[in-house]
Design a protein around this motif. Structure first.
Motif, PDB file in Angstrom:
ATOM      1  N   LEU A  14       7.049   5.082 -10.626  1.00  0.00           N
ATOM      2  CA  LEU A  14       7.034   3.627 -10.410  1.00  0.00           C
ATOM      3  C   LEU A  14       6.632   2.825 -11.642  1.00  0.00           C
ATOM      4  N   PRO A  15       5.506   3.122 -12.311  1.00  0.00           N
ATOM      5  CA  PRO A  15       5.134   2.273 -13.444  1.00  0.00           C
ATOM      6  C   PRO A  15       6.138   2.342 -14.597  1.00  0.00           C
ATOM      7  N   LEU A  16       6.742   3.488 -14.805  1.00  0.00           N
ATOM      8  CA  LEU A  16       7.720   3.601 -15.888  1.00  0.00           C
ATOM      9  C   LEU A  16       8.986   2.810 -15.557  1.00  0.00           C
ATOM     10  N   ALA A  17       9.457   2.913 -14.332  1.00  0.00           N
ATOM     11  CA  ALA A  17      10.668   2.184 -13.943  1.00  0.00           C
ATOM     12  C   ALA A  17      10.463   0.674 -14.049  1.00  0.00           C
ATOM     13  N   VAL A  18       9.313   0.202 -13.587  1.00  0.00           N
ATOM     14  CA  VAL A  18       9.048  -1.244 -13.620  1.00  0.00           C
ATOM     15  C   VAL A  18       8.837  -1.724 -15.055  1.00  0.00           C
ATOM     16  N   LYS A  37       0.829  -1.206   0.000  1.00  0.00           N
ATOM     17  CA  LYS A  37       0.000   0.000   0.000  1.00  0.00           C
ATOM     18  C   LYS A  37       0.863   1.256   0.000  1.00  0.00           C
ATOM     19  N   ARG A  38       2.033   1.166   0.599  1.00  0.00           N
ATOM     20  CA  ARG A  38       2.941   2.301   0.650  1.00  0.00           C
ATOM     21  C   ARG A  38       3.396   2.705  -0.752  1.00  0.00           C
ATOM     22  N   LEU A  39       3.611   1.719  -1.621  1.00  0.00           N
ATOM     23  CA  LEU A  39       4.026   2.028  -2.986  1.00  0.00           C
ATOM     24  C   LEU A  39       2.882   2.617  -3.799  1.00  0.00           C
ATOM     25  N   ILE A  40       1.720   2.019  -3.667  1.00  0.00           N
ATOM     26  CA  ILE A  40       0.592   2.484  -4.474  1.00  0.00           C
ATOM     27  C   ILE A  40       0.084   3.833  -3.982  1.00  0.00           C
ATOM     28  N   GLY A  41       0.123   4.047  -2.673  1.00  0.00           N
ATOM     29  CA  GLY A  41      -0.465   5.247  -2.111  1.00  0.00           C
ATOM     30  C   GLY A  41       0.411   6.488  -2.173  1.00  0.00           C
ATOM     31  N   ASP A  42       1.693   6.347  -2.426  1.00  0.00           N
ATOM     32  CA  ASP A  42       2.587   7.499  -2.437  1.00  0.00           C
ATOM     33  C   ASP A  42       2.430   8.268  -3.743  1.00  0.00           C
ATOM     34  N   SER A  88      11.249  12.925 -12.082  1.00  0.00           N
ATOM     35  CA  SER A  88      10.752  11.578 -11.776  1.00  0.00           C
ATOM     36  C   SER A  88      10.849  10.654 -12.982  1.00  0.00           C
ATOM     37  N   VAL A  89      10.613  11.185 -14.170  1.00  0.00           N
ATOM     38  CA  VAL A  89      10.718  10.356 -15.380  1.00  0.00           C
ATOM     39  C   VAL A  89      12.178  10.021 -15.677  1.00  0.00           C
ATOM     40  N   ALA A  90      13.066  10.997 -15.539  1.00  0.00           N
ATOM     41  CA  ALA A  90      14.491  10.741 -15.778  1.00  0.00           C
ATOM     42  C   ALA A  90      15.029   9.714 -14.787  1.00  0.00           C
ATOM     43  N   ALA A  99      12.754   2.742  -7.589  1.00  0.00           N
ATOM     44  CA  ALA A  99      11.827   3.854  -7.823  1.00  0.00           C
ATOM     45  C   ALA A  99      11.414   4.479  -6.499  1.00  0.00           C
ATOM     46  N   TYR A 100      11.186   3.666  -5.494  1.00  0.00           N
ATOM     47  CA  TYR A 100      10.829   4.187  -4.180  1.00  0.00           C
ATOM     48  C   TYR A 100      11.999   4.978  -3.586  1.00  0.00           C
ATOM     49  N   TRP A 101      13.197   4.448  -3.705  1.00  0.00           N
ATOM     50  CA  TRP A 101      14.383   5.075  -3.130  1.00  0.00           C
ATOM     51  C   TRP A 101      14.712   6.392  -3.829  1.00  0.00           C
ATOM     52  N   TRP A 102      14.657   6.414  -5.156  1.00  0.00           N
ATOM     53  CA  TRP A 102      15.054   7.592  -5.939  1.00  0.00           C
ATOM     54  C   TRP A 102      13.886   8.517  -6.252  1.00  0.00           C
TER      55      TRP A 102
END
Length: 183
Positions: free
Chosen positions: A75-79, A26-31, A41-43, A68-71
């Protein structure tokens, strides 16, 4: 603008919240910072995604999500960038990484046999693994830095082009604006 193009293809966080079987914390989706489409964020997402994709390790998508969380990257683009190394491209990418690693170590790279088998890989794993890991790490770092710089430059170019276009349109509208002078 790049943001609109990316928004068209990336999933919305609300749609992922409804799909609980994905197992995303939930922490990933909710942030909200992990869903922002900004130049930074895209770079950073491109850097994290490319770095994760070029490493010959299992669970690359989990590494990309953690990165993605750390930097504070998208998230969806990185994954999704992890899928650059898919079953079709993986042999070519990892062989190229192996050759780079062999070059960095000063070794002569082995040629792949005509019929590649797991037995051949198992017999030569101790010879292949050090150059593969070093080459993969080197290529991943270079690709991450170049991807980050390229995204920032293209984004900046696109924004300045958009600003010039709007300024030109305002100037054109100002010149053709009818004046209502009373005489």
């Amino acid at each position: 603008m790049p943001r609109r193009l990316l928004q068209r293809y990336l999933p919305h966080p609300e749609s992922l919240r409804k799909r609980r079987p994905l197992g995303l914390p939930k922490r990933l989706i909710g942030d909200p910072m992990l869903w922002t489409l900004s130049r930074r964020s895209v770079a950073n997402a491109v850097s994290v995604g490319l770095f994760s994709a070029l490493l010959p390790i299992p669970m690359q998508m989990a590494l990309a999500a953690a990165g993605a969380y750390w930097w504070r990257a998208n998230l969806p683009l990185a994954v999704s960038l992890v899928w650059i190394t898919n079953p079709l491209t993986m042999p070519l990418i990892y062989y190229g990484n192996y050759r780079v690693g062999a070059w960095l170590l000063g070794d002569t790279p082995r040629m792949a046999p005509a019929s590649l088998s797991t037995k051949w890989i198992a017999e030569r794993l101790t010879d292949i693994l050090p150059p593969l890991m070093l080459g993969s790490l080197a290529v991943a770092l270079v690709a991450a830095v170049l991807g980050n710089v390229a995204v920032r430059l293209v984004w900046r170019w696109q924004v300045s082009r958009s600003w010039r276009k709007r300024a030109h349109q305002r100037e054109k509208a100002k010149r053709h604006k009818p004046s209502f002078r009373q005489e």
